[in-house]
Write an enzyme that holds these catalytic residues in place. Structure first.
Site, PDB file in Angstrom:
ATOM      1  N   LYS A 138       0.849  -1.181   0.000  1.00  0.00           N
ATOM      2  CA  LYS A 138       0.000   0.000   0.000  1.00  0.00           C
ATOM      3  C   LYS A 138       0.892   1.240   0.000  1.00  0.00           C
ATOM      4  O   LYS A 138       2.019   1.213   0.502  1.00  0.00           O
ATOM      5  CB  LYS A 138      -0.883  -0.025   1.252  1.00  0.00           C
ATOM      6  CG  LYS A 138      -1.956   1.040   1.322  1.00  0.00           C
ATOM      7  CD  LYS A 138      -2.837   0.790   2.548  1.00  0.00           C
ATOM      8  CE  LYS A 138      -3.975   1.799   2.654  1.00  0.00           C
ATOM      9  NZ  LYS A 138      -4.870   1.461   3.780  1.00  0.00           N
ATOM     10  N   SER A 213      -9.432   1.660   2.363  1.00  0.00           N
ATOM     11  CA  SER A 213      -8.455   2.461   1.650  1.00  0.00           C
ATOM     12  C   SER A 213      -7.383   1.657   0.919  1.00  0.00           C
ATOM     13  O   SER A 213      -6.570   2.224   0.190  1.00  0.00           O
ATOM     14  CB  SER A 213      -7.771   3.427   2.632  1.00  0.00           C
ATOM     15  OG  SER A 213      -7.102   2.707   3.663  1.00  0.00           O
ATOM     16  N   SER A 237     -10.097  -1.066   6.333  1.00  0.00           N
ATOM     17  CA  SER A 237      -9.363  -0.681   5.128  1.00  0.00           C
ATOM     18  C   SER A 237      -8.678  -1.819   4.393  1.00  0.00           C
ATOM     19  O   SER A 237      -8.343  -1.671   3.216  1.00  0.00           O
ATOM     20  CB  SER A 237      -8.311   0.380   5.471  1.00  0.00           C
ATOM     21  OG  SER A 237      -8.931   1.588   5.812  1.00  0.00           O
TER      22      SER A 237
END
Length: 555
Positions: A138, A213, A237
């Site tokens: 990420k 996310s 997330s």
């Protein structure tokens, strides 16, 4: 000691975004550029159809999970260079189709793969348990020499000076880092969209959100441009994007995986208090998630990261009795939509038939827990996010504006302490609630794990935000949770209209299941959420193993 601050770029955000996009595009070799029709709703066949991958590269990226591929590398069937080249190429295809990447470092990855191959030839042994395995990250995971933009233009062209601790450990274990993936502005909304890189597309259906996310990570893994990656989770997330892509993930408890030197949207230091964000694996199989958790624990991360607790990976003793599961069916605010309810029901029926002890539970104190989590998330009123955007004249995205969280009223230190007191009481209440399940089980012992949806609704349209208490509840409690695919939408069974909404949020949820739009969810994967007690990840995987055997899945 002065607090740490993030270096920023003071140029107009439009200029920074254009430059970052150009930089990313240049890092994809010209010979890996493809032409394709972006109109089809589903792009999962593009990796084969585009003709870029050799048959061997397609086989490497398509036919294995990480555990299986590592076995092929260790036996010499594939070299690290062959594997890394295959995933670099497939991730380049994914980027062009899905807009899922932020930073690309193929040259660095291939250089490391060559070194690993040379070491393997020299010693006859792999460098570590992840030798030659490409792992994606990420965008909030720092890699030395590369940006961590995290959806905020001011952080562009400010390369990080050192790796996040988890990157150092992964490389120590033999992994190869090759790309970072897209996130939303603020990383606190469930759609992956920002003013620098734009929107990430879900490869299953272009009208369904990639979620967030960790949406870029999930899209890349679903496309099999990676087999596993490291994301983060503070309110769903990692788990929600895994759900919306039909793949696997685990959110561990805090202190289990290293989190030092990560990049976030909050002012430095805020991530060490309140509801703690955690690094979390996402993968094409749950045994890949277990592998990442276990080998990092075996590397003793508490020696490198002050946020890690002493938590050796201790394999639990056999149960010696049937597995006991608590079942939660409602999030108290939304009706559970037909495909989600049916998949849960069918799964529970199979488990019960196989002898699993099933106990019906409720999402205890869900609204109080959710409110307390939001109190922590909004304690700074969004001031830091707004201040960083103002540096470049960057506006808040529509997703952030529609998310209902920022900007808001700022809280004081006394209020923060009060929130912490409430959280401690809620965590204590849940300990008692879990312990008291012993009065409902056949063995007289508490349930081993809890099975529930991760959301009351099916994967939703991009930009249409709906809240569900199922995810953030277990962040505030700090309980680990595994997401695993358990079924799919089947209109022969699920073409059902529900009654009147039970809340304003439920009305939004029901609208996504309207007859006029539900067609786009045909055959969409539906996952479930297996929850364990705090810092008991090995026991949670033991429960997952039992469930997998019963359901007939090996991964």
């Amino acid at each position: 000691m002065k607090p740490v601050t993030f270096p920023v770029t003071r140029k107009p955000y439009e200029e920074l975004a254009a430059a970052k996009l150009a930089e990313r595009d240049e890092r994809i070799p010209k010979e890996w550029k493809i032409e394709f029709n972006p109109e089809p709703a589903n792009l999962l066949s593009l990796a084969r159809d585009c003709g870029l991958l050799t048959e061997q590269e397609f086989e490497i990226t398509e036919n294995y999970d990480s555990v299986g591929l590592l076995q092929e590398i260790f036996t010499g069937n594939y070299s690290a260079i062959e594997v890394t080249t295959a995933f670099c190429k497939r991730s380049a295809i994914a980027q062009q189709a899905l807009n899922c990447l932020t930073e690309i470092f193929y040259d660095k990855a291939l250089e490391r793969a060559k070194w690993l191959d040379d070491e393997f030839k020299r010693t006859g042994k792999p460098v570590g348990p992840l030798h030659g395995l490409p792992i994606c990250l990420k965008d909030s995971v720092n890699v030395k020499g590369y940006d961590s933009v995290v959806g905020i233009a001011a952080y562009a062209f400010q390369p990080e000076k050192e790796n996040s601790v988890i990157v150092d450990l992964l490389e120590q274990l033999g992994a190869i880092i090759y790309v970072k993936t897209n996130v939303p502005q603020s990383m606190m909304v469930p759609d992956t969209d920002n003013n620098v890189f734009g929107v990430t597309r879900n490869p299953i259906h272009k009208e369904i959100t990639a979620s967030g996310s960790s949406g870029g990570l999930a899209a890349l893994i679903k496309f099999r441009g990676a087999l596993c990656g490291i994301g983060t989770d503070v309110g769903g997330s990692i788990r929600v994007p895994a759900y919306t892509h039909g793949i696997y993930a685990i959110k561990p408890s805090s202190g289990r995986l290293p989190y030092h030197n990560m990049k976030g949207y909050l002012e430095p230091g805020a991530e060490t208090v309140g509801v703690l964000c955690v690094n979390a694996p996402m993968a094409v199989s749950y045994r890949d998630c277990e592998l990442i958790m276990r080998v990092i624990a075996d590397a003793e991360p508490w020696l490198y990261d002050p946020s890690c607790q002493y938590l050796p990976w201790i394999k639990p003793a056999p149960l010696g009795r049937p597995l006991a599961l608590g079942i939660i069916r409602s999030d108290t605010e939304n009706q559970t939509l037909p495909p989600v309810a049916r998949v849960l029901n069918e799964t529970v029926d199979k488990l019960k038939t196989s002898g699993v002890d099933i106990v019906e539970l409720e999402l205890y104190k869900a609204e109080e827990i959710s409110d307390n989590a939001v109190d922590f998330f909004t304690v700074d009123g969004g001031d830091f996010l707004v201040s960083q955007c103002e540096i470049t004249g960057e506006p808040l995205t529509k997703t952030v504006q529609n998310g209902g969280m920022y900007p808001c009223d700022k809280k004081g230190i006394s209020e923060f302490h009060a929130y912490s007191s409430v959280r401690a009481e809620l965590q204590r209440d849940w300990l008692k609630y879990w312990e008291n399940t012993k009065f409902k089980t056949k063995s007289g012992k508490p349930v081993d794990a809890i099975l529930a949806p991760i959301q009351a609704f099916t994967p939703r349209p991009d930009g249409f935000l709906i809240r569900s208490h199922f995810s953030r509840t277990f962040n505030l409690l700090d309980y680990p949770g595994i997401i695993f695919p358990a079924g799919k939408v089947d209109f022969a069974k699920d073409d059902i209209d529900l009654g009147e909404p039970i809340s304003p949020m439920d009305a939004r949820s029901l609208s996504t299941w309207d007859k006029s739009v539900r067609y786009r969810l045909a055959d969409f994967p539906i996952g479930l959420h297996l929850i364990g007690q705090r810092q008991m990840e090995p026991k949670l995987f033991q429960s997952m193993d039992e469930i997998s055997k019963i359901l007939g899945t090996t991964q």
